[in-house]
Design a protein around this motif. Structure first.
Motif, short mmCIF file in Angstrom:
data_model
loop_
_atom_site.label_atom_id
_atom_site.label_comp_id
_atom_site.label_asym_id
_atom_site.label_seq_id
_atom_site.Cartn_x
_atom_site.Cartn_y
_atom_site.Cartn_z
N ASN A 41 -57.22 14.28 -62.09
CA ASN A 41 -58.01 15.51 -62.23
C ASN A 41 -59.05 15.67 -61.13
OD1 ASN A 41 -56.60 16.40 -64.39
ND2 ASN A 41 -58.25 16.21 -65.89
N ALA A 42 -58.78 15.13 -59.94
CA ALA A 42 -59.70 15.33 -58.82
C ALA A 42 -59.36 16.60 -58.05
CB ALA A 42 -59.65 14.12 -57.88
N GLY A 43 -58.26 17.26 -58.41
CA GLY A 43 -57.86 18.49 -57.72
C GLY A 43 -56.87 18.26 -56.59
N LYS A 44 -56.13 17.17 -56.66
CA LYS A 44 -55.19 16.85 -55.58
C LYS A 44 -54.06 17.87 -55.50
CE LYS A 44 -54.36 12.76 -57.22
NZ LYS A 44 -55.28 12.88 -58.38
N SER A 45 -53.45 18.18 -56.62
CA SER A 45 -52.33 19.13 -56.63
C SER A 45 -52.81 20.54 -56.28
CB SER A 45 -51.63 19.12 -57.99
OG SER A 45 -51.07 17.85 -58.25
N THR A 46 -53.99 20.89 -56.75
CA THR A 46 -54.55 22.21 -56.41
C THR A 46 -54.80 22.30 -54.91
OG1 THR A 46 -55.64 22.27 -58.57
CG2 THR A 46 -56.41 23.84 -56.92
N LEU A 47 -55.29 21.23 -54.31
CA LEU A 47 -55.52 21.23 -52.86
C LEU A 47 -54.20 21.31 -52.11
CD1 LEU A 47 -57.35 20.99 -50.41
CD2 LEU A 47 -57.29 18.50 -50.68
N LEU A 48 -53.18 20.59 -52.58
CA LEU A 48 -51.87 20.67 -51.93
C LEU A 48 -51.36 22.10 -51.94
CD1 LEU A 48 -49.35 19.10 -50.75
CD2 LEU A 48 -48.45 19.15 -53.07
N ASN A 49 -51.45 22.76 -53.07
CA ASN A 49 -50.99 24.15 -53.17
C ASN A 49 -51.79 25.07 -52.26
OD1 ASN A 49 -49.13 23.35 -55.09
ND2 ASN A 49 -50.37 24.00 -56.85
N ALA A 50 -53.11 24.81 -52.17
CA ALA A 50 -53.96 25.65 -51.33
C ALA A 50 -53.61 25.49 -49.85
CB ALA A 50 -55.43 25.30 -51.57
N LEU A 51 -53.37 24.25 -49.42
CA LEU A 51 -53.02 24.02 -48.02
C LEU A 51 -51.62 24.53 -47.70
CD1 LEU A 51 -54.48 20.41 -47.55
CD2 LEU A 51 -55.41 22.55 -46.66
N ALA A 52 -50.68 24.37 -48.66
CA ALA A 52 -49.31 24.83 -48.44
C ALA A 52 -49.18 26.34 -48.62
CB ALA A 52 -48.37 24.13 -49.42
N ARG A 53 -50.19 26.96 -49.22
CA ARG A 53 -50.20 28.40 -49.51
C ARG A 53 -49.06 28.82 -50.44
NH1 ARG A 53 -53.83 31.02 -46.23
NH2 ARG A 53 -54.52 29.88 -44.38
N ARG A 54 -48.67 27.93 -51.33
CA ARG A 54 -47.67 28.24 -52.35
C ARG A 54 -47.78 27.19 -53.46
NH1 ARG A 54 -42.74 25.20 -51.10
NH2 ARG A 54 -43.00 24.11 -49.11
N ASP A 55 -47.21 27.52 -54.61
CA ASP A 55 -47.27 26.60 -55.75
C ASP A 55 -46.18 25.55 -55.60
OD1 ASP A 55 -49.40 27.88 -56.92
OD2 ASP A 55 -48.15 29.23 -58.11
N VAL A 56 -46.58 24.42 -55.07
CA VAL A 56 -45.65 23.32 -54.86
C VAL A 56 -45.72 22.34 -56.02
CG1 VAL A 56 -45.00 21.42 -53.34
CG2 VAL A 56 -45.90 23.54 -52.37
N ALA A 57 -46.94 22.02 -56.43
CA ALA A 57 -47.16 21.02 -57.47
C ALA A 57 -47.68 21.67 -58.74
CB ALA A 57 -48.16 19.97 -56.98
N SER B 58 -44.79 11.08 -55.91
CA SER B 58 -45.32 11.74 -54.72
C SER B 58 -44.57 13.05 -54.47
CB SER B 58 -45.17 10.83 -53.50
OG SER B 58 -45.89 9.63 -53.70
N ILE B 59 -45.31 14.07 -54.08
CA ILE B 59 -44.74 15.37 -53.73
C ILE B 59 -45.05 15.64 -52.27
CG2 ILE B 59 -44.76 17.85 -54.20
CD1 ILE B 59 -45.70 17.18 -57.04
N GLU B 60 -44.03 15.97 -51.48
CA GLU B 60 -44.21 16.15 -50.04
C GLU B 60 -44.00 17.59 -49.62
OE1 GLU B 60 -41.79 13.49 -47.81
OE2 GLU B 60 -42.62 11.67 -48.73
N VAL B 61 -44.81 18.02 -48.67
CA VAL B 61 -44.71 19.35 -48.08
C VAL B 61 -44.82 19.21 -46.57
CG1 VAL B 61 -45.78 21.63 -47.86
CG2 VAL B 61 -45.70 20.51 -50.09
N HIS B 62 -43.92 19.85 -45.84
CA HIS B 62 -43.98 19.81 -44.38
C HIS B 62 -44.83 20.97 -43.88
CE1 HIS B 62 -41.12 16.54 -44.06
NE2 HIS B 62 -40.39 17.16 -44.97
N TRP B 63 -45.65 20.70 -42.89
CA TRP B 63 -46.70 21.63 -42.47
C TRP B 63 -46.83 21.58 -40.96
CZ3 TRP B 63 -52.60 20.63 -43.30
CH2 TRP B 63 -53.30 21.84 -43.28
N ASP B 64 -46.95 22.73 -40.33
CA ASP B 64 -47.21 22.82 -38.89
C ASP B 64 -48.71 23.01 -38.71
OD1 ASP B 64 -47.53 23.48 -36.23
OD2 ASP B 64 -45.87 24.89 -36.16
#
Length: 442
Positions: free
Chosen positions: A228-244, A256-262
């Motif tokens: 509950n530190a906001g890890k998945s929310t941060l991942l979604n915010a950086l990826a700009r989509r609901d990944v987790a 672990s959930i992975e997202v590729h990012w440029d």
């Protein structure tokens, strides 16, 4: 894999398209053109031809045909390209008509490039650069691949080998003609000076090798912290989509959930991990173990802790850049804040406050990590450089009483290590692995 076969493949992307390119290479290339189009077109010119089935003579398509006679072609053999309409049925019909021509077969992965290598049109390092260019997803990857494909690595290796050959000649002259009056003294010292210059350059390239490998394979950025530190929310915010999946229930993320990012031209793999805590749940325990393993091998760690948590930031990741982040600051009040630290970034993934500052920080870190990538892009390059440097250092440190034969042998073995980079020696052990990752038509 018979090099006497004429190979055929779709060189453009599969699927519906305006144009599809079918590539042909091999000794029967001229015969194939005469069979399917009725003539061999003028070299290196696109000409409109009617393609017909070799058996029924049914019209298959009207295509632009180009012929590249040996040795002035990509593979060094006779090569032809058929620019046909890109419908699936057209491509299937053309390929089906070609493979029934005697001596023709479908190409294996990377076989065109392999023939170019074996025919002396490319060396191993430039073939690797070509493969990296095809796979490039970011601007920095493209630039690095272009440098290698244009021969930057090959030219450096050949320059070093030329210097070592000169040093070897000095040593051999001292060994073979030491009793001759016209052989100058100090040849060993002159050879040692040449070895030192090459060793210095190899040392510099080895020191920045990891940067070049990171540009090619990308950075790993792990998001770590307690539940509950906001890890998945941060991942979604950086990826700009609901990944987790985001939930208030602790332990939602088990794997672990992975997202590729440029990231400003740098390829990045963002990894969301399970919350770090003690648990009796065996599945969650495995998730925590995997999270810690990913953190230990990460290039960058985003170490999160909520505004109201006394949890310490993750620190046991040697070699990684750790960015401490205090999350959920939109919920913080003057009395609920616990132990704010001076180096923490303040962030709310829900309101996007602090996201731009985090991205800017990551861009700076990424550019710093991959800065000055150098010549090395693969582990095998680095291993070859380390092997050559080890032998040169042994030769350089040897005293004057060290037998000249051993000195000369160290130089010869160092040259052999360098030859592995361009494929002048020991090439067969890497070919199958290298070309297995290529496109079929390349």
């Amino acid at each position: 894999m018979d090099r006497n076969d004429t190979i055929i493949a779709l060189a453009s992307g599969a699927g519906r398209a305006g144009i599809a390119v079918v590539r042909i290479s091999g000794p029967a290339c001229r015969f194939v053109l005469e069979t399917i189009s009725g003539r061999v077109t003028k070299p290196r010119r696109l000409e409109l031809c009617t393609l017909r089935d070799p058996g029924s003579r049914e019209m298959l398509d009207e295509a632009l045909v180009a012929f590249f006679p040996s040795p002035n072609s990509f593979t060094g053999e006779d090569v032809a390209e058929l620019h046909v309409h890109g419908g699936r049925a057209v491509v299937a019909a053309v390929l089906g008509a070609l493979v029934v021509i005697p001596g023709c077969r479908l190409a294996e992965a990377g076989e065109f490039s392999r023939r170019a290598l074996l025919n002396g049109k490319m060396d191993l390092s430039t073939v690797e650069g070509l493969g990296d260019l095809i796979d490039a997803e970011t601007e920095m990857q493209r630039r690095q691949a272009m440098r290698q494909m244009q021969g930057d690595l090959r030219e450096a290796v050949e320059r070093w080998r030329t210097t070592l050959i000169e040093a070897s000649a000095f040593v051999e002259a001292e060994l073979d003609f030491a009793d001759e009056g016209d052989v100058p003294h100090g040849l060993r010292e002159r050879a040692t000076g040449l070895l030192t210059s090459v060793a210095d350059e190899l040392r510099r390239e080895i020191a920045r090798a990891r940067n070049g490998e990171r540009i090619r394979s990308g950075l790993t950025v792990v998001i770590a912290g307690p539940p509950n530190a906001g890890k998945s929310t941060l991942l979604n915010a950086l990826a700009r989509r609901d990944v987790a999946i985001v939930s208030d229930i602790p332990g939602t993320t088990r794997d672990s959930i992975e997202v590729h990012w440029d990231l400003a031209g740098v390829p990045v793999t963002l990894v969301d991990t399970a919350g770090l805590r003690e648990s009796q749940d065996p599945i969650e325990q495995e998730g925590v173990r995997r999270a810690r393993d990913r953190a230990r091998t990460a290039d960058v760690i985003l170490s999160l802790r909520p505004f109201d948590s006394p949890t310490e930031h993750l620190r046991d990741a040697p070699g990684a850049v750790i960015i401490p982040i205090r999350t959920k600051i939109d919920l913080a009040t003057e009395h609920s804040d616990i132990g704010a630290q001076a180096d923490e970034l303040q962030l709310s993934a829900t309101t996007s406050e602090g996201i731009e500052a985090l991205v800017a920080k990551l861009e700076a870190v990424a550019k710093d990590v991959v800065a000055d990538g150098g010549l090395v892009t693969r582990e095998r390059h680095r291993e070859a450089f380390v092997g050559a440097l080890t032998l040169l250092e042994r030769a350089i440190s040897a005293g004057p009483d060290h037998p000249g034969e051993f000195f000369a042998e160290d130089i010869r073995l160092a040259m052999r290590y360098l030859g592995r980079v361009t494929g002048t020696v020991d090439v067969e052990d890497v070919l199958d692995r290298l070309f297995a990752g290529f496109c079929i038509g390349k």
